[in-house]
Write an enzyme that holds these catalytic residues in place. Structure first.
Site, PDB file in Angstrom:
ATOM      1  N   HIS A 342      31.896  35.783  35.209  1.00  0.00           N
ATOM      2  CA  HIS A 342      30.754  35.562  34.322  1.00  0.00           C
ATOM      3  C   HIS A 342      30.127  34.188  34.522  1.00  0.00           C
ATOM      4  O   HIS A 342      29.022  33.928  34.042  1.00  0.00           O
ATOM      5  CB  HIS A 342      31.174  35.756  32.846  1.00  0.00           C
ATOM      6  CG  HIS A 342      32.116  34.702  32.333  1.00  0.00           C
ATOM      7  ND1 HIS A 342      33.472  34.880  32.305  1.00  0.00           N
ATOM      8  CD2 HIS A 342      31.879  33.477  31.806  1.00  0.00           C
ATOM      9  CE1 HIS A 342      34.031  33.818  31.770  1.00  0.00           C
ATOM     10  NE2 HIS A 342      33.070  32.945  31.452  1.00  0.00           N
ATOM     11  N   ASP A 375      37.270  39.755  35.870  1.00  0.00           N
ATOM     12  CA  ASP A 375      36.483  38.551  35.551  1.00  0.00           C
ATOM     13  C   ASP A 375      36.848  37.392  36.474  1.00  0.00           C
ATOM     14  O   ASP A 375      37.054  36.255  36.041  1.00  0.00           O
ATOM     15  CB  ASP A 375      36.658  38.152  34.087  1.00  0.00           C
ATOM     16  CG  ASP A 375      35.615  37.134  33.621  1.00  0.00           C
ATOM     17  OD1 ASP A 375      34.554  37.041  34.275  1.00  0.00           O
ATOM     18  OD2 ASP A 375      35.872  36.426  32.603  1.00  0.00           O
ATOM     19  N   SER A 458      35.342  27.671  31.432  1.00  0.00           N
ATOM     20  CA  SER A 458      35.615  28.940  32.128  1.00  0.00           C
ATOM     21  C   SER A 458      35.769  28.719  33.621  1.00  0.00           C
ATOM     22  O   SER A 458      34.957  28.048  34.266  1.00  0.00           O
ATOM     23  CB  SER A 458      34.472  29.932  31.878  1.00  0.00           C
ATOM     24  OG  SER A 458      34.434  30.277  30.507  1.00  0.00           O
TER      25      SER A 458
END
Length: 616
Positions: A342, A375, A458
């Site tokens: 993402h 992910d 992230s």
């Protein structure tokens, strides 16, 4: 000369008559009487006898009589001879005056208050016009003339006032001069303020007499105080006691001490206020520790961060209608960098990725491969040398409570280091789902940590105490929301962060680098995601309208049927369809699973080998 006492008066013996048969002595001639009227009997010349009057000092026969010259030189010790005024009469007795002096005589000398003139004495005309003496004031000191305190001052021949003076009719012995109206006024003896003063010997006064101190015989006053003790004599005023004087001294000392204390306190307070307001006087130099060794313990947070930071990068992604910031870490010296899917997803439609290294260098990067189910994504930078790969750990060795360190760029603050512990293991979470068809949903059997993870972390590494990667930070739990991507919103950390186990990340990264795609382990069944009971139920129909159990798949070969409810995987309970997917994707394709299921109310166990499906 007699030093200790006055000359004793001689007693005269009446001579016997020359006709006395006893004979022997001759009869002296009787002095004639001074006044016939004053004789006390009928005999001629009876009564007192008149002594021969001394020759007057002046030829006119008036004034004072000349005093005979002393028969010897004046005493060098100024001690007057006693026995005066002459051999013709006894000296007046020495008395201690008791009366205080008020007023003055006609010659301006103090007069004795309370002195009573003798009977028959003629008052001095000069005193007739003098004002009456003021009444004595108790304790008041009276002025005295110059000279010894309490000295008697006389004017002319006189008798001492206050002594026992008999009247003329009693046959008292007259003084040096005749007691008549023509004689000078009687001398008034002055008394000093001090009790116990004595009058001085009568002193003739005249134009040639000079000052009272001219004659050494007239300066002596046995009752006068010495000059050294004159200042100590009582003047009649109240003398303060010793205790009151001590009290006043103590009060004075106390008052002085209080004044000094007040002044000192005021000065000190003003100085303190000035120093506090202005930060002291002069240049301020604060204490500081010296230089210390830069090395830290390898297992400390500082030691871990020092080794890891050179391998951590910040990614700035832009493309289409989105842009974002994330973190990654170097996998090898060829420029491969692992991050979250993402993070780089906006650049999938023709966008760009810029990588910034810890030293500040930047480089452009391209996507090698990405997988939405896990992910994870891999990008590569070219033309960069000297890269430091991040060492990888084993997530199967992690235990709850182990210390961890998270590094990332929260809110674009590159190189941020936070620390915490492993809060839980194998926490099934899902993230994404913004597409609506579920194609972007990721299923993670995550490591839970309380190390602060915020948007921008992230894709960053989660390190153990040895500085090795044990997870990839991917999601956080925000207040009022479910699971979400770490950069999916602006909510901050509440101590619930999730990381993809590095064992899963390593497998996916290798597949993406080698083939550009990642494979997913599958059972070959379609789950009923609307089932709300405990466990994961196999659906009645597949997503393409076919059977729920794919023919020839691992599930069909294990004997699974539509409507079966799977309650455990390898002995671990599952409570939903999402959790069964998470448990399955935690394995590799080809791994063997033991499933526990309910069929027609009976519990049964089946065993199967996971198949593989190609990812994006």
């Amino acid at each position: 000369m007699n030093e200790g006492k006055p000359t004793k008066a001689k007693r005269w013996t009446r001579p016997r008559s020359s006709h006395d048969a006893s004979g022997g002595d001759f009869e002296l001639e009787r002095p004639r009487a001074a006044h016939p009227a004053l004789t006390g009997d009928d005999e001629p010349g009876g009564g007192d006898f008149e002594l021969e009057r001394p020759a007057p000092r002046h030829a006119s026969g008036t004034g004072d009589y000349e005093r005979p010259e002393p028969l010897h030189e004046p005493d060098p010790y100024s001690t007057p001879p006693y026995g005066e005024p002459g051999p013709w009469a006894p000296a007046p007795p020495v008395q201690h005056p008791a009366a205080q002096v008020h007023g003055t005589t006609a010659e301006g000398l103090p007069a004795a208050v309370g002195a009573v003139p003798p009977a028959g004495a003629v008052p001095d005309p000069a005193l007739a016009d003098a004002p009456p003496p003021a009444p004595p004031v108790p304790g008041a000191a009276e002025p005295t003339p110059a000279g010894s305190v309490g000295a008697a001052v006389s004017a002319g021949p006189a008798v001492s006032v206050g002594a026992a003076v008999p009247p003329a009719s009693t046959g008292a012995v007259p003084g040096p001069g005749p007691a008549s109206a023509d004689a000078p006024s009687a001398a008034v003896v002055a008394s000093s303020a001090s009790v116990g003063a004595t009058p001085e010997q009568p002193t003739p006064d005249g134009p040639d007499s000079g000052l009272p101190d001219a004659d050494p015989w007239r300066r002596y006053d046995p009752w006068a105080a010495s000059a050294a003790a004159a200042s100590l004599q009582h003047n009649g005023a109240a003398v303060p006691a010793r205790e009151p004087r001590r009290g006043r001294t103590a009060k004075t000392l106390v008052a002085g001490a209080l004044l000094i204390a007040l002044v000192s306190g005021g000065i000190g307070g003003a100085a303190g206020a000035y120093l506090e307001r202005n930060g002291g006087v002069g240049t301020v130099e604060l204490p500081q520790a010296g230089e210390e060794a830069a090395e830290r313990a390898p297992d400390s947070v500082a030691g871990i961060a020092a080794r890891a930071l050179p391998s951590v990068v910040t990614l700035h992604v832009s493309g289409g209608d989105a842009a974002g910031t994330g973190t990654g870490f170097v996998l090898d010296d060829r420029g491969h960098i692992l991050t979250n899917n993402h993070v780089v997803e906006p650049a999938g439609s023709g966008g760009g990725i810029t990588v910034t290294f810890n030293g500040g260098d930047t480089a452009e990067a391209t996507i090698v491969g990405r997988d939405g189910g896990y992910d994870l994504a891999v990008v590569r930078v070219k033309g960069v040398s000297g890269l430091t790969p991040m060492p990888l750990g084993n997530s199967d060795n992690v235990r709850v409570g182990d210390p961890v360190v998270a590094i990332g760029a929260p809110f674009d603050l590159a190189g941020t280091v936070t620390s915490g512990i492993i809060s839980a293991k194998e926490r099934p979470i899902t993230a994404g789902g913004e597409e609506g068809d579920g194609s972007d949903v990721s299923y993670v059997d995550a490591l839970q940590t309380d190390a602060p993870i915020n948007p921008g972390n992230s894709g960053g590494p989660l390190l153990n105490a040895q500085g090795r990667v044990i997870g990839i930070n991917s999601a956080i739990r925000s207040a009022g929301s479910g699971s979400a991507g770490a950069d999916g919103g602006q909510a901050g950390s509440i101590g619930l962060g999730f990381a993809i186990p590095v064992n899963q990340g390593k497998r996916v990264a290798e597949e993406l680098i080698n083939t550009g795609r990642a494979t997913h382990p599958v059972i070959g069944i379609t789950l009923d995601m609307a089932y709300t009971g405990d466990g994961a139920r196999v659906g009645t129909r597949g997503g393409d309208g076919g059977p729920a159990v794919a023919a020839g798949g691992p599930g069909a070969e294990a004997g699974l049927k539509a409507g079966d409810v799977i309650t455990a995987v390898d002995g671990r309970r599952v409570h939903s369809g999402e959790e069964l997917i998470v448990r399955t994707r935690a394995h590799r394709p080809g791994d063997r699973l033991e499933l526990t299921l309910l069929r027609d109310g009976r519990e049964t166990n089946v065993s199967l080998f996971l198949g593989s499906s190609g990812g994006e």
